[in-house]
Design an enzyme around this catalytic site. Structure first.
Site, PDB file in Angstrom:
ATOM      1  CE  LYS A   1      -3.893  -2.132   2.461  1.00 45.27           C
ATOM      2  NZ  LYS A   1      -4.681  -2.156   3.722  1.00 45.27           N
TER       3      LYS A   1
ATOM      4  CB  SER B   1      -1.690   0.552   8.456  1.00 50.87           C
ATOM      5  OG  SER B   1      -1.874  -0.294   9.569  1.00 50.87           O
ATOM      6  CG  ASP B   2      -3.569  -5.340   5.447  1.00 52.47           C
ATOM      7  OD1 ASP B   2      -4.489  -4.835   4.775  1.00 52.47           O
ATOM      8  OD2 ASP B   2      -3.513  -6.552   5.727  1.00 52.47           O
ATOM      9  CD  GLN B   3      -6.671  -4.614  12.807  1.00 53.22           C
ATOM     10  OE1 GLN B   3      -7.869  -4.499  12.557  1.00 53.22           O
ATOM     11  NE2 GLN B   3      -6.082  -3.983  13.821  1.00 53.22           N
TER      12      GLN B   3
ATOM     13  N   GLY C   1      -0.006  -4.418  10.665  1.00 53.22           N
ATOM     14  CA  GLY C   1       1.250  -4.047  10.040  1.00 53.22           C
ATOM     15  C   GLY C   1       1.338  -2.553   9.808  1.00 53.22           C
TER      16      GLY C   1
END
Length: 219
Positions: A65, A81-83, A118
């Site tokens: 991203k 960010s990622d989750q 993340g």
């Protein structure tokens, strides 16, 4: 791009900041740091790779991203960010129906869910890349059928992974949360992000007089 509630000052060396997400929740979290930022939606394939662990997927997508937005953006700081939430070693999906939401919450009663969040920050002015991972464990209280049905009726979390909104009434379903950063559960680990800004030479908070309020970033 939608703007943050704080404008970009003209008398600072702080590069322009872009949050690689259009999530209003991540924008609200980032606003806590009183930093100027814009938002942009990265155009990437978020499908998991074959045999990819949730942790690896979150790390890869956070960086993907940020990299997508970093293209053609010199002298910027990009935040990606990622989750992913995991229950019994399996990623948790969205229920889509009330029946599925009830089933999910029944499974979570007195159980623990792990959230991997993340974070990737790319400074295109210096070519620095920072990657971090936060792990949060959410312990659910004993959930009666009545409590589950009342919660779902009130908050309608049918498009939320796990059938709950941790930023809302879903907090009533939890017995405790174990985390280095409570913000990570909502989607952006601010303590790690602050650490990264320190590493880049920007100790937070910055001088308040350099900023002024603008409109809500979610609009």
């Amino acid at each position: 791009m939608p703007q943050s509630t704080i404008s970009h000052p003209s008398n600072t060396t702080l590069p322009r900041i872009i949050l690689a997400s259009t999530s209003p929740f991540r924008a609200q979290l980032l606003n806590k740091l009183h930093l100027p930022f814009d938002q942009a939606s990265p155009n990437i394939d978020e499908s998991p790779l074959k045999n990819e662990t949730p942790q690896a997927m979150v790390a890869r997508l956070s960086e993907a991203k940020a990299l997508e937005i970093a293209q053609n953006q010199p002298n910027h700081i990009i935040i990606g960010s990622d989750q992913c939430a995991v229950f019994q070693n399996q990623p948790i999906g969205k229920p889509h129906t009330t029946a599925n939401a009830i089933k999910q919450l029944q499974q979570f009663s007195q159980q623990t869910i792990t959230f991997y969040t993340g974070l990737c920050v790319i400074n295109t002015a210096t070519q620095q890349v920072f990657n971090r991972m936060d792990t949060t464990q959410v312990h659910f209280r004993k959930l009666s059928q009545e409590v589950i049905e009342h919660y779902i009726e009130i908050e309608q979390p049918l498009n939320c992974a796990g059938s709950f909104k941790s930023e809302g009434l879903g907090i009533t379903l939890f017995e405790k949360i174990q985390s280095n950063d409570p913000n990570a559960l909502i989607g952006l680990p601010l303590i790690e992000l602050t650490n990264i800004f320190y590493q880049m030479g920007y100790p937070l908070p910055l001088k308040p007089s350099k900023f002024k309020s603008l409109s809500d970033p979610s609009k």
